[in-house]
Write an enzyme that holds these catalytic residues in place. Structure first.
Site, PDB file in Angstrom:
ATOM      1  N   GLY A 193       0.802  -1.223   0.000  1.00  0.00           N
ATOM      2  CA  GLY A 193       0.000   0.000   0.000  1.00  0.00           C
ATOM      3  C   GLY A 193       0.828   1.263   0.000  1.00  0.00           C
ATOM      4  CE  LYS A 248      -2.270   6.004  -0.774  1.00  0.00           C
ATOM      5  NZ  LYS A 248      -2.662   4.862   0.043  1.00  0.00           N
ATOM      6  CG  ASP A 263      -2.345   9.702   2.106  1.00  0.00           C
ATOM      7  OD1 ASP A 263      -2.685   9.868   3.290  1.00  0.00           O
ATOM      8  OD2 ASP A 263      -1.238   9.245   1.785  1.00  0.00           O
ATOM      9  CE1 TYR A 276      -4.632   8.772   5.998  1.00  0.00           C
ATOM     10  CE2 TYR A 276      -2.939   7.730   7.338  1.00  0.00           C
ATOM     11  CZ  TYR A 276      -3.298   8.572   6.311  1.00  0.00           C
ATOM     12  OH  TYR A 276      -2.333   9.225   5.588  1.00  0.00           O
ATOM     13  CG  ASN A 314       1.825   3.363   7.376  1.00  0.00           C
ATOM     14  OD1 ASN A 314       1.750   2.573   6.441  1.00  0.00           O
ATOM     15  ND2 ASN A 314       0.935   4.332   7.577  1.00  0.00           N
ATOM     16  CG  ASP A 319       5.580   5.302   1.267  1.00  0.00           C
ATOM     17  OD1 ASP A 319       5.807   5.671   2.442  1.00  0.00           O
ATOM     18  OD2 ASP A 319       4.433   5.021   0.867  1.00  0.00           O
ATOM     19  CG  ASN A 372       2.093   0.294   3.543  1.00  0.00           C
ATOM     20  OD1 ASN A 372       2.286  -0.287   2.470  1.00  0.00           O
ATOM     21  ND2 ASN A 372       2.132   1.619   3.647  1.00  0.00           N
TER      22      ASN A 372
END
Ligand code: GDL
Length: 454
Positions: free
Chosen positions: A16, A47, A124, A170, A231, A236, A264
């Site tokens: 993700g 994404k 996002d 979130y 996360n 990323d 993720n």
């Protein structure tokens, strides 16, 4: 229809992140590893799969669908639930029935390929709606819940299909900032159909710690247990970093407060061995959670993958130095902390005061230089490509530091004999524009801006 209590606890992986998605063969390998680790869930939502987000309205071509079918079947063979995620939030017009129709069409395409579990992701995205949507729904929470509910009740609930909903706020910080509108989470808790799960990343997007108390409060609001979208190992958002450290900062009691834990992780597929291995150990642990112990045993299991074409392979100590240098977002590993302390002292002190630090640091520098060379000889080339950028940069920096040490030892004096390095000729700049900008706008360890010098 399955009741919430009978739904299985979700444990596994979310693809993700932003950036280059994993390749098909990497995904298939991931599923094999997941089976070995007893992980049961893979959520497909890269994404930058155009049709996941930017082009969510477009149908998959036959070839694209075939690749997804292959994953779905591989999941079936490996006892892993394949979840397909779609993220329409950037452009959806919630009040336009054609839009829901397009979402349905996508679900049907995937259902036709054997998929039964889905996620609808509203992370996002700007928390504003078009005028027509505001008039039709009044709140973002209502618009999103009605969209999710209609997909769920018309297509998924009847066939025991699952749906997970990612809210626009979130994590706790976003909720506290009022992202999504006042009372967003409470409204989602009330409106979202009972069988739909809800994602949550903890107090922050990248949460150092997630406590049972924090989740307890959230559970009340959501009227269900959240599913953790964790996360901790995602990189990323800062591609100079990579996270090889253990799953940590979560007590094992947390497992009872959530409906699942999905990681993720790093964009670099090969860098995720420790993350997944320690997550699996965390999920199976009894008593208390020793993240460092789990890390050390995961490294030992990872080591065989570092076999080289050369004579001298990567040792466990090399691997620990690497893992400690690229540990977790908020924490270095022990060896990296020691290395940092040694460099800080040596840079600030005169050689007469260096003591044992000098030999220890020189030895570590030599080890990193050697490790960088050994990695170039890895048989697993993808593993080398995954780690090379970071290790290269670390080696460059440490070699520079060693030159500086030599210069200091030789009686270097900044005024009469300034330090220079042949690696950094005038006009070159380490880190380029971004590093220069970071020097203008830099933050202290306390998270407060350090004003740039006028
Ligand atoms: C996010 C994104 C995720 C990204 C991660 C780390 C969620 C729900 N969404 O906010 O796609 O990989 O941060 O940058 O976490």
């Amino acid at each position: 229809m399955m009741g919430r209590a009978e739904q299985s606890f979700l444990k596994g992986v979310i693809e993700g992140f932003y950036g280059r998605p994993w390749s098909q063969s990497q995904r298939l390998e991931m599923l094999e590893r997941m089976q070995q680790l007893g992980l049961n869930t893979y959520l497909y939502c890269p994404k930058d799969d155009l049709k996941h987000r930017a082009l969510w309205r477009d149908e998959y071509t036959a070839d694209e669908l075939q690749r997804l079918r292959e994953l779905i079947e591989a999941c079936g063979d490996r006892g892993v639930d394949f979840f397909y995620g779609i993220a329409p939030g950037l452009t959806i017009r919630y009040s336009d029935p054609d839009e829901t129709e397009r979402l349905r069409a996508r679900i049907q395409q995937l259902t036709g390929a054997g998929c039964r579990s889905f996620a609808i992701l509203f992370d996002d995205i700007p928390d504003e709606m078009a005028e027509a949507d505001r008039a039709a729904f009044g709140s973002l929470a209502k618009a999103q819940c009605e969209t999710a509910n209609s997909l769920y009740s018309e297509h998924l609930a009847k066939q025991d299909g699952r749906l997970i909903f990612c809210p626009t706020p979130y994590c706790q910080r976003m909720a506290d900032d009022g992202h999504g509108g006042a009372g967003y989470l409470e409204e989602v808790g009330q409106r979202l159909a009972n069988g739909i799960d809800i994602f949550w990343t903890g107090p922050e997007i990248i949460s150092r710690e997630i406590t049972t108390e924090g989740i307890g409060v959230l559970r009340q609001k959501l009227q269900r247990k959240p599913v953790l979208w964790d996360n901790l190992h995602a990189n990323d958002y800062d591609m100079t970093r990579i996270f090889l450290g253990p799953y940590s900062g979560r007590p094992i009691e947390l497992r009872d407060e959530v409906g699942g834990i999905l990681l993720n992780p790093n964009c670099e597929f090969e860098a995720n061995f420790v993350a997944l291995k320690t997550l699996a150990a965390f999920l199976a642990a009894t008593g208390s959670w020793d993240s460092r112990g789990a890390y050390e045993s995961a490294l030992a299991k990872w080591l065989p993958r570092f076999s080289t074409v050369g004579g001298d392979g990567v040792s466990l100590d090399d691997l620990m130095l690497l893992g400690d240098a690229y540990y977790l977002p908020h924490e270095n590993g022990e060896l990296a902390e020691q290395l940092y302390d040694d460099v800080r002292a040596i840079v600030g002190e005169s050689p007469g005061d260096w003591g044992e630090r000098e030999d220890r640091l020189r030895e570590r520098i030599r080890q990193v230089v050697e490790l960088a060379r050994k990695l170039t000889e890895l048989r697993q080339r993808e593993l080398f490509y995954a780690l090379n950028r970071q290790v290269w940069e670390l080696r460059e920096e440490l070699e520079l530091i060693e030159q500086f040490m030599d210069w200091k030892k030789a009686g270097g004096d900044t005024a009469a004999n300034p330090f220079r390095s042949g690696n950094y000729l005038p006009g070159t700049y380490r880190g380029g524009l971004v590093r220069r900008l970071q020097q203008l706008i830099s933050f202290g360890a306390d998270g407060i801006l350090i004003p740039a010098n006028e």
